[in-house]
Design an enzyme around this catalytic site. Structure first.
Site, short mmCIF file in Angstrom:
data_model
loop_
_atom_site.label_atom_id
_atom_site.label_comp_id
_atom_site.label_asym_id
_atom_site.label_seq_id
_atom_site.Cartn_x
_atom_site.Cartn_y
_atom_site.Cartn_z
N GLU A 8 -11.95 89.37 -78.03
CA GLU A 8 -12.45 89.51 -76.64
C GLU A 8 -13.00 88.59 -75.78
O GLU A 8 -12.86 88.47 -74.59
CB GLU A 8 -13.87 90.65 -76.60
N ASP A 107 -14.37 93.50 -79.67
CA ASP A 107 -15.62 94.38 -80.18
C ASP A 107 -15.28 95.62 -80.25
O ASP A 107 -14.36 96.40 -79.79
CB ASP A 107 -16.43 94.33 -78.99
N TYR A 314 -25.70 84.12 -76.98
CA TYR A 314 -25.10 85.04 -75.98
C TYR A 314 -25.98 86.21 -75.22
O TYR A 314 -26.81 86.76 -75.77
CB TYR A 314 -23.95 85.94 -76.95
#
Length: 719
Positions: A8, A107, A314
């Site tokens: 992703e 994901d 993140y």
DNA sequence: GCAAGGTC
């Protein structure tokens, strides 16, 4: 044998590649896009990455009035700001040409499933799932990734359809209804007004409108607080707190006059305050708003920069957990290279155990520093970075202890009390500099003591309406109601400001916002509440577990939206009229000396806002505005014009830059040249930032230039 | 020009 793994995002691709083989080689495509190659005996693996959605829905016929025929197209073709996605698509196309097996490793959620599916379909040219397998993992740890790689499952096309349908439904409702609202204004007033509605933004606005209405209809109720002043430094409150009965308040007040206070009880309690929990995005946004006053959007952008720079993890996570696999010790060792951080880190307990929160996230842990120390950060970036570091340190610290003493008093036979508290053990509070520590003085008072009462006060107060939302508290409300996602909430709020539906730090709803909700409540009530989101969820779940199909859901939605559009169309003159009038109302900033309204206007030519009179063209008065100017709710004592706030640091001044000065100066006309736009005279004018040249026929002609530019103009015209 | 959702 050539295997392709599609991830992703680049960070996930890196982790997946490294987990699969220690002999992975990182390479670059077009100097920008990373990909990873693994060579094994009889097989080659190429790990490639998307950057979120690479494809987006777009109308097949962009010129049609309504959009029900949509197709997927590369995002870089649709959105100019998304050009960077082009190289990712090209890299996937190039390296997947000779592949014979495709692994979907985005994901494991609906959006992720769709992101990977579209990449496989449109970039890799896989029209069937024959050569596709799916990796299913819940965290990006080595064990999870390897387990997913060794136990691949089939790609679930129901999930793909469900995700795809969500995009279609949002487009149907959002874009079509927004367009029809704008069309109404155009029909009624021949004006362009940017309007929008959507599954998330409209209920969000509706929450604010509801609060606004509660505030407006609120009737304050009087109440009394009875207080006793003792010893010059004690203020004791009557036990009843807010007393709404005036007679009772008077009774207490009279009774307690000229009496001593008897100490009835002194109760000491100790409470433990656990350390804070690690930041998820919402938590970081809320804290940065409270501590620095940063908007959630600003915080999100800074957090993204810190992540891209490799300094923090993140940011778009909802997790409040810090799994052991992060190797806290290593991070602290690296952070200790900074002397300030070291002072706090050296006090940490030897066994590191974070105080985690309840919220989880499938793909990412809570926001934490990576250990890489930044060297050059902007002031604001440094603030967010330090906030993240100190929060990270403090979650591992010891509890702090709070000591409080409640003293009960009897004055006449009325009960009064006062409380004092202090921190008896700092614990984590010593390592989180963003939390204020309140230490109150403890007094040497025992049960049975008699204290002199200096004065009894009766304060009349009023109950207050519910507080307005600010950006941080609104994000929390959206989280609670599960509206939007962690990554989009800040953008949605920014959009409401941008559309002029709302304004102010303590969010007020403008007339336009209120009118829009009123209008939509009439034509599609569901869009103004969470109902539409809940309804979507049900339908999409039906697609996921094969109870219905994407086609059926999309067809139903088309009928519904068409019915709504039909209703809006029938009444468009009325809707457009009211929306535009409401918009005009929210642009009024003050009163003009001619009796008209001063309104905010926009000059497309100068790409800037200015203030003009609603009686234009009869009244030609205009005021320029400095960049970033906002209007205060004050008027100038000299001339009655509104006061504006502008510049850095903020300064306040009258809207008229010549207010208080020799006003005639503004109107002294000295011809200095010929206007290149309309041929009329150019005159020297003075503005807030000094003199400039403008056209005499302003505002019909809005040509302006600096004195230097005028010289250039003259020399050019001579040639 | 318009939505909401991913991510640099």
């Amino acid at each position: 044998m050539h295997e392709i793994i599609i991830c992703e995002k680049p960070k996930a691709a890196e982790k997946i590649a490294q987990a699969i083989s220690p002999n992975v080689k990182k390479r670059k495509y077009n100097k920008k896009v990373s990909y990873w190659e693994i060579e094994e005996e009889n097989k080659k693996i190429t790990v490639l990455s998307a950057v979120g959605h690479l494809y987006s829905l777009t109308p097949v016929n962009p010129k049609s009035k309504v959009f029900f025929d949509l197709e997927w197209a590369p995002l870089y073709e649709i959105d100019k700001t998304k050009k960077y996605t082009r190289d990712y698509v090209y890299a996937i196309k190039k390296f997947s040409k000779d592949a014979d097996k495709f692994i979907h490793a985005c994901d494991y959620d609906i959006e992720g499933t769709l992101i990977g599916y579209n990449a496989l379909k449109y970039a890799c040219g896989q029209n069937t799932t024959a050569n596709i397998s799916r990796m299913k993992f819940s965290t990006l740890t080595k064990t999870d990734i390897l387990d997913a790689y060794n136990n691949m499952i089939d790609l679930d096309l129901h999930q793909v359809e469900s995700g795809s349908a969500r995009h279609v439904l949002d487009f149907y409702f959002g874009v079509n209804i927004s367009k029809s609202l704008m069309h109404s204004v155009r029909t009624a007033k021949k004006r362009f007004l940017k309007l929008s509605a959507g599954r998330v933004q409209t209920p969000t606005l509706s929450i604010l409108v509801d609060r606004e209405k509660q505030i407006k209809k609120f009737i304050p109720k009087p109440y009394w607080l009875i207080k006793a002043l003792l010893n010059g430094e004690i203020i004791a409150d009557h036990e009843d707190g807010k007393i709404f009965d005036k007679k009772r308040a008077e009774e207490i007040f009279d009774k307690c006059q000229n009496q001593n206070a008897l100490v009835d009880e002194v109760k000491k309690t100790e409470t433990i305050r656990k350390p804070p929990v690690p930041f998820n995005l919402g938590g970081l946004q809320s804290e940065a708003y409270g501590v620095f006053g940063f908007s959630p959007k600003k915080t999100q952008m800074i957090a993204q920069n810190l992540y891209t720079g490799g300094f923090t993890s993140y940011p778009r996570t909802s997790s409040q957990k810090l799994p052991k696999s992060l190797e806290y010790k290593k991070i602290f060792m690296q952070l200790s290279k900074n002397a300030e951080f070291k002072k706090h880190i050296q006090d940490l307990p030897s066994e590191l155990k974070p105080n985690e929160g309840k919220k989880k996230d499938a793909a990412h842990p809570a926001i934490h520093p990576t250990g890489v120390l930044p060297d050059k950060l902007s002031k604001d970036e440094l603030k967010i970075y330090e906030l993240i570091v100190y929060r990270f340190i403090s979650v591992f610290c010891e509890n702090s202890k709070l000591e409080s003493v409640k003293t009960d008093l009897l004055i006449a036979d009325e009960k009064f009390n006062f409380k004092r508290k202090r921190v008896s053990y700092l614990g984590w509070l010593a390592h989180y500099p963003f939390k204020k520590i309140e230490n109150e003085n403890f007094l040497d008072i025992k049960k049975g003591d008699i204290i002199k009462v200096e004065k009894i006060c009766s304060e009349q107060k009023e109950t207050k309406p519910p507080a307005r939302y600010n950006e941080a508290s609104l994000i929390k409300e959206l989280e609670k109601r599960e509206l939007g996602t962690k990554a989009t909430r800040a953008d949605i709020i920014a959009k409401l400001y941008d559309r002029k539906y709302i304004s102010g730090k303590k969010i007020e709803v403008n007339q336009l916002g209120e009118n829009l909700i009123d209008t939509l409540k009439e034509y599609c009530e569901d869009l103004t509440s969470e109902d539409l989101t809940r309804d979507f969820e049900k339908r999409l779940e039906g697609i996921s577990n094969d109870k219905t199909t994407q086609e059926a859901v999309v067809n139903d939605a088309e009928k519904e939206v068409k019915a709504i559009l039909g209703d809006i169309n029938k009444n468009e003159a009325d809707i457009g009229d009211k929306l535009y009038d409401a918009y005009q109302q929210s642009r009024i900033v003050g009163e003009c000396s001619c009796g008209g309204n001063l309104v905010m206007k926009y000059s497309p030519r100068n790409k800037s806002h200015f203030v003009g009179c609603s009686n234009y063209p009869e009244c030609e008065i205009t005021y320029s505005l400095p960049k970033g100017a906002t209007f205060l709710k004050k008027t100038c004592p000299k001339c009655g014009l509104p006061i504006i706030s502008f510049g850095k640091p903020r300064q306040h001044a009258c809207l008229d830059p010549n207010c208080g000065k020799d006003n005639t100066k503004r109107h002294v006309v000295k011809v200095v040249g010929v206007c290149p736009d309309c041929g009329k005279d150019l005159v020297k004018r003075s503005g807030r930032y000094g003199d400039f040249v403008g056209c005499k026929s302003f505002p019909k002609c809005r040509f302006t230039c600096s004195l230097e530019e005028l010289k250039d103009l003259e020399s050019k015209s001579k040639k």
